[in-house]
Write a protein that holds these residues in place. Sequence first.
Motif, short mmCIF file in Angstrom:
data_model
loop_
_atom_site.label_atom_id
_atom_site.label_comp_id
_atom_site.label_asym_id
_atom_site.label_seq_id
_atom_site.Cartn_x
_atom_site.Cartn_y
_atom_site.Cartn_z
N UNK A 178 0.75 -1.23 -0.10
CA UNK A 178 0.04 0.06 0.04
C UNK A 178 0.91 1.24 -0.03
N UNK A 179 0.19 2.29 -0.56
CA UNK A 179 1.14 3.57 -0.44
C UNK A 179 0.29 4.56 -0.11
N UNK A 180 0.54 5.56 0.58
CA UNK A 180 -0.05 6.74 1.02
C UNK A 180 0.72 7.90 1.24
N UNK A 181 0.41 9.06 1.82
CA UNK A 181 1.38 10.15 2.08
C UNK A 181 1.94 10.02 3.32
N UNK A 182 3.29 10.13 3.33
CA UNK A 182 4.28 9.95 4.33
C UNK A 182 4.95 11.28 4.66
N UNK A 183 5.07 11.59 5.93
CA UNK A 183 5.65 12.93 6.35
C UNK A 183 6.85 12.81 7.08
#
Length: 476
Positions: free
Chosen positions: A422-427
Amino acid sequence: MPITLGPIIGHTTDTSAKIWIRGAKGPNHNSREFCYGAFDLYEGAKLVASQFCFLKDYYDFTGVALFDQLKANTAYRVECGLVYKRDADAPQTGVPVAGPVIADIRKATATFKTDRGSNDTRLDFVFGSCRYLYWDNLFQNDAEKGDKTFRSIVNLHRRRPLDLFLAVGDQVYADPLNKLYEYKNFDALCEIYRKSFQLPNIAELMRTVPTYMILDDHEIRNDWSKDQMRSEADSGFYAMRMRAYASYQHLHNPNTPNGQFWYSFAKGPFAFFVMDTRTLRINDANAVGGKTLLGREQLNAFFDWLHQNRAAPVKFVVSSVPFFPDPKPNKGGDDKWAGFNDERSMILEFIRVEGINDVVFLSGDVHNSSFARMRCYQDQQFLLTSLVSSPFYWPYPHESPSDFYGGRTLEFMQWTDGSRRSRDRVEYRYDGEGFIGDEAFMAVSVDIGKGKPWCSAEIFDRKGQPFPAYAGPFFF
């Protein structure tokens, strides 16, 4: 006959050492009487090995001898000189020969100690960047002023022996006045190298402490990238610059394939990867292969190095331009990693998803010194450290804290789990300290004797004193 520059103690392990020298053209060079370096290596009063190396005029009569089968944690003395031989009498080079081979009383001498070995628990080194030399006349003597920093490093070495010295870019300025004045030919460029490296304090440092170097833009031209090679003339200009760099800097680094300037090495259990952030970079996103700072081959080699050295107690990554903190755009931020966020995102993602700990970036370039930590909101185990040290000497105004983003959040679309499903916004968030705009160098110490690495970095001024604004060590 005496050598004309050096010796420089280069890449050193627990069983080997590279010794660099420069010779000179002999009176009978045109009749094929060539210059050779002669080396005798001693442990105390005992002659250990002797060797010759060919000093090619193509490399401005520079060359190295590699001594191996040495003993760990052992002090050696090397004596160097020159001989001139015709082809028929040429000595064997790069192999042990019967010695001693130095008879001239004007020999040059260097001393060094081999590494302590893979079971060592301590590491002490100094690094920095940007040593300007141009105004060397009655009104402004950059030679004397710039060499003071290295006197302070030598004094530190006498009090607390250093395992290595890292010069991480802009060791010379081939374009001292940017486009207003550049050294136009190979001989003129080599002369500025000779002037820089023969100064007494830097010469003393390099003949007693294993020295490693990597270029930045001013070894070539300000803000250099491959995009600047638009013509055959530009290609020749670049080749000349890199020939001088190879002769005076890369030759005493660890061996690499021809034309490759990034490299890796180890000091005991501690791993180093030295990036080439200049010769492979492409700024034009429309170019074949796209925008890149490292190039595909080097980036993949870096990932492989991280994987292979994941168990190393500390992994040091040398990047001439800062990985972070970021300068603001009007202060050249696009020339640093901030201008190559896709590649920076890949590196952050790899380190985080692979769970690689204790990665420390060492940088220079920005004429300001700082410390910074980066963490990840989505992964509390993630931690990167950045140490920036610059300049050794710069006679113009320096960068100020307001020229940088002292703290900044970076957001990327990345894999969010180790299985890569899975991919998502990483900060990511970094926060910096220090931001000292003055001549400086940084001393780094690591101790793993009690298990977990105990690491500290201290920034010193040109006289070897702590800065009042940041007098204590930075722990990481």
